[in-house]
Design a protein around this motif. Structure first.
Motif, PDB file in Angstrom:
ATOM      1  N   UNK A 253     -32.987 -26.839  11.213  1.00 16.57           N
ATOM      2  CA  UNK A 253     -33.447 -26.853   9.741  1.00 16.57           C
ATOM      3  C   UNK A 253     -33.970 -25.566   9.374  1.00 16.57           C
ATOM      4  N   UNK A 254     -34.363 -24.854  10.769  1.00 12.85           N
ATOM      5  CA  UNK A 254     -34.937 -23.453  10.553  1.00 12.85           C
ATOM      6  C   UNK A 254     -33.655 -22.455  10.212  1.00 12.85           C
TER       7      UNK A 254
ATOM      8  N   UNK B 265     -41.624 -14.718   6.236  1.00 15.56           N
ATOM      9  CA  UNK B 265     -42.013 -14.960   7.395  1.00 15.56           C
ATOM     10  C   UNK B 265     -41.198 -14.830   8.693  1.00 15.56           C
ATOM     11  N   UNK B 266     -39.928 -14.557   8.394  1.00 18.92           N
ATOM     12  CA  UNK B 266     -38.834 -14.116   9.218  1.00 18.92           C
ATOM     13  C   UNK B 266     -38.390 -12.725   9.071  1.00 18.92           C
TER      14      UNK B 266
ATOM     15  N   UNK C 166     -37.273 -34.893  16.218  1.00 19.00           N
ATOM     16  CA  UNK C 166     -38.793 -35.260  16.466  1.00 19.00           C
ATOM     17  C   UNK C 166     -39.715 -35.659  15.116  1.00 19.00           C
ATOM     18  N   UNK C 167     -40.705 -36.342  15.147  1.00 17.02           N
ATOM     19  CA  UNK C 167     -41.410 -36.787  14.007  1.00 17.02           C
ATOM     20  C   UNK C 167     -40.607 -37.758  13.092  1.00 17.02           C
TER      21      UNK C 167
ATOM     22  N   UNK D 173     -40.399 -26.325  18.696  1.00 16.60           N
ATOM     23  CA  UNK D 173     -38.875 -26.275  18.605  1.00 16.60           C
ATOM     24  C   UNK D 173     -38.450 -25.492  17.354  1.00 16.60           C
ATOM     25  N   UNK D 174     -39.413 -25.439  16.298  1.00 18.15           N
ATOM     26  CA  UNK D 174     -38.789 -24.494  15.181  1.00 18.15           C
ATOM     27  C   UNK D 174     -38.893 -23.191  15.782  1.00 18.15           C
TER      28      UNK D 174
ATOM     29  N   UNK E 129     -35.603 -29.559  14.081  1.00 17.39           N
ATOM     30  CA  UNK E 129     -36.210 -28.108  13.638  1.00 17.39           C
ATOM     31  C   UNK E 129     -35.201 -26.865  13.693  1.00 17.39           C
ATOM     32  N   UNK E 130     -34.522 -26.875  15.030  1.00 13.52           N
ATOM     33  CA  UNK E 130     -33.721 -25.531  15.045  1.00 13.52           C
ATOM     34  C   UNK E 130     -32.732 -25.418  14.262  1.00 13.52           C
TER      35      UNK E 130
ATOM     36  N   UNK F  82     -39.948 -27.978   6.804  1.00  8.45           N
ATOM     37  CA  UNK F  82     -40.185 -29.172   6.569  1.00  8.45           C
ATOM     38  C   UNK F  82     -40.993 -29.798   5.322  1.00  8.45           C
TER      39      UNK F  82
ATOM     40  N   UNK G 218     -43.507 -19.019  13.051  1.00 12.83           N
ATOM     41  CA  UNK G 218     -42.914 -19.756  11.874  1.00 12.83           C
ATOM     42  C   UNK G 218     -43.778 -21.308  11.734  1.00 12.83           C
TER      43      UNK G 218
ATOM     44  N   UNK H   3     -43.242 -25.541  12.233  1.00  9.12           N
ATOM     45  CA  UNK H   3     -42.440 -26.800  11.592  1.00  9.12           C
ATOM     46  C   UNK H   3     -42.518 -26.879  10.303  1.00  9.12           C
TER      47      UNK H   3
ATOM     48  N   UNK I  12     -35.622 -20.391  18.935  1.00  9.14           N
ATOM     49  CA  UNK I  12     -34.557 -19.772  19.160  1.00  9.14           C
ATOM     50  C   UNK I  12     -35.098 -18.112  19.137  1.00  9.14           C
TER      51      UNK I  12
ATOM     52  N   UNK J 189     -45.454 -29.816  19.766  1.00  4.77           N
ATOM     53  CA  UNK J 189     -43.781 -30.033  20.030  1.00  4.77           C
ATOM     54  C   UNK J 189     -43.031 -29.320  19.018  1.00  4.77           C
ATOM     55  N   UNK J 190     -43.404 -29.805  17.758  1.00  2.00           N
ATOM     56  CA  UNK J 190     -42.647 -29.736  16.667  1.00  2.00           C
ATOM     57  C   UNK J 190     -42.742 -28.285  16.391  1.00  2.00           C
TER      58      UNK J 190
END
Lengths: 594, 594
Positions: free
Chosen positions: B342-343, B563-564, B325-326, A511-512, B339-340, A584, A578, A580, A515, A507-508
């Motif tokens: 933070x990313x 990575x992006x 999460x987490x 979510x990352x 996560x969204x 983090x 990418x 989580x 987008x 899930x984590x």
């Protein structure tokens, strides 16, 4: 700064790409025939072009004002709203037995595009009423419908949606507005709501607020929330505006854009209201209108992009600077002849057409998902609609900002000057990725509820459709179509790869990457639908019906999208995967500016 | 809305990535020692943090006003400017024998970042004076230097650059302002100039306008243009402001952003001026200041992005919404834990660091290209600077808009409300891709003058440097570094591929793909420099100097960018190779909204 509703482009998206005829085939819209589509669109275009568009820039400059709880909208808005009511537009997509025009949502979507394109600040009022009508139809009692539905559907009264509070934005469940029973079936609503679009104004005789609040027995979180009808004026015995309710606008936001739209802070001070739907079912009632509201915001993205594009195109066709390459004379030439400008315009156009196709595809599937006879087909369309909603909302609104910004750039220095109008479109466009669920929330909806909940079945169906269109392109007699397939295929492969990764991911991690995944899904869907349009255009070319140049242009536009957005789509895989940990694991300190 | 200049990040970019020590090694900056760098940066940071930053938002809200030719800047600007003068900052990067501090341009670049970050509207005044000083040093006569240089370098007087006219923007050669000889060595300048930054204001005793105009014998186009010094007040016998010249501000632009910066329409009515440089050499004189002005605008992109980032980060660390999460508890949690969000923040941070590295690399090479002893090394640095200028200007300003927009998004609904301040950064940022040569012009400069003129030699040198860093990463003892190489290599391959394509392409094809090519070149350069930083950070980790966490963060940030942005870079090849035909061959009608 003029605007001409692109009726032909809208029809092409509706009829040739989104297969509007399939809605007619359901037989549930007796008022609707294909012959009617152009007439409806032309009438809506007149309102948009001649009434609403001319008020757009002045409305932005003047803005709204609030004095003693009374909001004054910009000059001309009240008259324009009267013409909107006069045309019966508010009821376009609702049943005739409730006072509507009895037409499909897909045509409502086309109307919405024109409203938002011509005057986004104005268009927000009708958009909010649309949502309230859907809720009343879905969960209102007969009495509530009798009291409110006709008046809102005629446009005589408007409606609002009250969710957000200072501490409860994306987390609606944190809201604190209270509802206490009055003992007579009514409730006393107390609390403050913010960002209430068209919360107070001078265009209609009454405003019906739909307010989310917590009853005394309401649990914490979303499960304890109920939805209430809270009218500005309580309907009297004749159903006319009676006693003033104890609610008022106590503030107007000073916003970056949509200055003509009054964004109110509303205070409810024991205001009288009635449950809409069952107690504790507020979120469910709200979700009823959510799908259409989110789609309409996606349509706003298309609308504002179209408006920005028309202005940039006109400027580029008029403004002369320098000598363009491949021109015989020394110029100066109109800047549209410079390759960098021409490419910019072509990309803008292609993105808009992709976004339009996504929205109208979603709208047609919404109609089919509600009205198809066959249960399997109906469920298929509903799944497709659900899948398309977050993509339409987020991809099209990001595109709206992007295209509006490109529109500013085409203008050069003039684009930064407010009198030109290009800057307004960018300022206006910037709200759409935020409201009605931020685009981050849309991405989470896509990778969570829309993807994970059915193990990727709906996305698999989409990919299957894309592969069918790739086949159609490869086997076309027109050599331009296999070229489209060459770009669509790797993008589709990337979407399939990303989807598998998402389904296997924690899930984590999901979510990352949400987008970027939504962006890829939108790129592929948009590119696919433009290819569907190219296949249809090729069919038309064979028909030799005098529309050759228009049909050929559809193929050229699909090609621009294919060679830019689609060739780049697979490049999103890195950001999607990418995960989580990279953001983090290094800890929050990494993010500090030192 | 506070701002803390990121002194440590700036130092890391200057010292560890851009190798500032090599400038010291030239020996031409006796005033400069590495020990001085922190002291200079800390002092500049005080001005930025404590004086300029607090005026930023209020300055935007208040804006400038014009009455009877007199411009009033926002409250506090005049005092702040006095403190800027008091600190001697205007002369930082100029020789001591001319009244400057005798420090390298690279440090001037760091000062510029802080000025633009803390208050972009204010920072534009000093930026324009910088450019004028460079022109005066380069082509001014001794008499002109005596009269003007000291006063401008002290900040007592400010200066402007007057290029644009209503019909002459990107095409400077179309200008119509006339200069006619007065017979006494002076000239009478007549015409109207638009978009003149800080063209009139109340912060300094005199304003020295540098004005491009055409003399009677001046040919059409750029070859007939000359540059003139046209003071607001003619210097009297003591060099103090004397007779008022016949020029004035007749209008202030109503802009989307930088409201605190007076953007004037200037009217010259036979105003007295003197040639700066030779007649007909106006464009050459202007190009002298162009490189540094374009770099400074790129730095603006970094600065506004940094400001927007600091605000978004602070908001995300403070604002609580929902359960992340987490996390062990039920929350609500600060949104930085989602996560969204933070990313988003991590990507913003990585893009800013990439942009900062590009700008400081260009600045250091500018110093070396001017001062290296060895002719080959000097020429190498000059080529590198020239190559970097369009990339720094365009990539960093596009990044500035992008990051400022992400900053708005992190704020959710609050981001659209002007009081929050996030919207101002986006509005301010939007001018930077336009002025000092639109980003389209930069892309044309890159693929034309910077690439084609030397057959890709300078770009080849860059690619060689990137490949060396890939090797350094692969052979590192830290397993995180080969991972960076894995992302950098395909991006570098794509740049090499695109460069070959560009060199073989027709002029028309090259122009069509120029913008996407510049984007790729910027992505690769930014990613490369962050990897250079990661290699340096790994060296520091081994030194065990108590800076481990900072060093580790540099590697983590390089990884986010890798990575992006880097994994997506090759996706630009399609748009780069789009070519002229797909946008021109279908004809202009394709672009019509129908």
């Amino acid at each position: 700064m003029s605007y001409r509703a692109p009726v032909r482009d809208i029809r092409f998206a509706l009829e040739e790409i989104a297969a509007l005829d399939s809605v007619k085939a359901t037989g549930v819209f007796p008022e609707f025939s294909s012959d009617l589509t152009p007439a409806i669109l032309d009438e809506a275009a007149k309102l948009a072009n001649d009434v609403l568009a001319p008020l757009n820039w002045a409305g932005d400059q003047q803005g709204c004002s609030l004095k003693d709880g009374v909001v004054t909208t910009p000059d001309g808005f009240k008259d324009a709203y009267a013409q909107y009511v006069e045309g019966g537009w508010q009821g376009l997509q609702f049943p005739t037995d409730m006072g509507g025009m009895g037409l499909p949502k897909a045509l409502g979507c086309a109307l919405m595009e024109m409203l938002q394109s011509s005057n986004m600040a104005f268009g927000l009022g009708p958009m909010l009423s649309f949502g309230a009508i859907e809720s009343l139809i879905a969960v209102g009692t007969d009495e509530q419908r009798d009291l409110y539905l006709g008046k809102i559907m005629s446009g005589e009264w408007t409606a609002t949606m009250n969710l957000t509070e200072p501490g409860a934005g994306s987390d609606v469940g944190a809201l604190r507005t209270k509802a206490e029973p009055n003992g007579d079936g009514s409730w006393a609503i107390s609390g403050q709501k913010i960002y209430i679009t068209w919360g107070e104004h001078d265009c209609a005789d009454n405003i019906i607020h739909l307010v989310l609040a917590r009853t005394p027995d309401g649990a914490a979180g979303t499960k304890g929330i109920s939805l209430f009808i809270v009218p500005k004026f309580l309907p009297d015995a004749n159903g006319e505006p009676g006693e003033r309710n104890t609610l008022q606008a106590i503030g107007l936001e000073h916003k970056m854009g949509i200055h003509g739209s009054p964004t109110c802070t509303m205070e409810y001070d024991g205001a009288k209201g009635w449950l809409l739907g069952d107690e504790f079912m507020g979120m469910a009632a709200m979700f009823i209108m959510m799908n259409s509201a989110r789609l309409n915001v996606g349509v706003q993205g298309v609308g504002i992009a179209e408006r920005a594009y028309q202005q940039a195109l006109a400027y580029a066709q008029d403004r002369k600077q320098g000598r363009a390459i491949n021109m015989d004379d020394h110029g100066p030439h109109e800047i549209i002849h410079h390759p960098d400008i021409r490419r910019t315009l072509a990309v803008m156009k292609a993105k808009i057409e992709a976004g339009r196709a996504i929205c109208y595809h979603a709208a047609v599937e919404a109609d089919l998902g509600e009205h198809m006879d066959d249960a399997d087909e109906k469920a298929w369309s509903k799944r497709r609609e659900d899948l398309m909603i977050p993509i339409a909302k987020a991809w099209c609104t990001d595109m709206g900002v992007d295209v509006a910004s490109m529109g500013v750039q085409v203008h050069g220095g003039m684009g930064f000057i407010e009198e030109t109008g290009a800057a307004q479109h960018l300022r206006d466009s910037r709200i759409a990725p935020i409201y009605e669920g931020t685009n981050g929330i849309q991405a989470i909806d896509l990778v969570g509820r829309k993807l994970a909940r059915d193990g990727g079945a709906a996305m698999g169906e989409l990919i299957e459709d894309v592969r069918q269109t790739i086949e159609d392109c490869i086997t076309s007699s027109n050599p331009e179509l296999p070229v489209l397939a060459d770009a669509l295929k790797p993008a589709c492969d990337a979407l399939e790869d990303a989807t598998k990764w998402m389904l296997d991911a924690s899930d984590a991690d999901r979510l990352a990457g949400a987008t970027a995944y939504l962006k890829l899904a939108g790129d592929v869907t948009g590119g696919w639908l433009l290819c569907v349009g190219a296949v249809a255009a090729q069919r038309k070319l064979k028909e030799d019906d005098g529309e050759e140049s228009y049909a050929q242009a559809r193929i050229a536009i699909a090609n621009i999208f294919a060679q830019t957005a689609l060739t780049g789509a697979a490049g999103l895989l890195g950001e999607i995967k990418l995960g989580y940990d990279p953001v983090f694991a290094p800890g929050e300190a990494v993010l500090a500016s030192a």
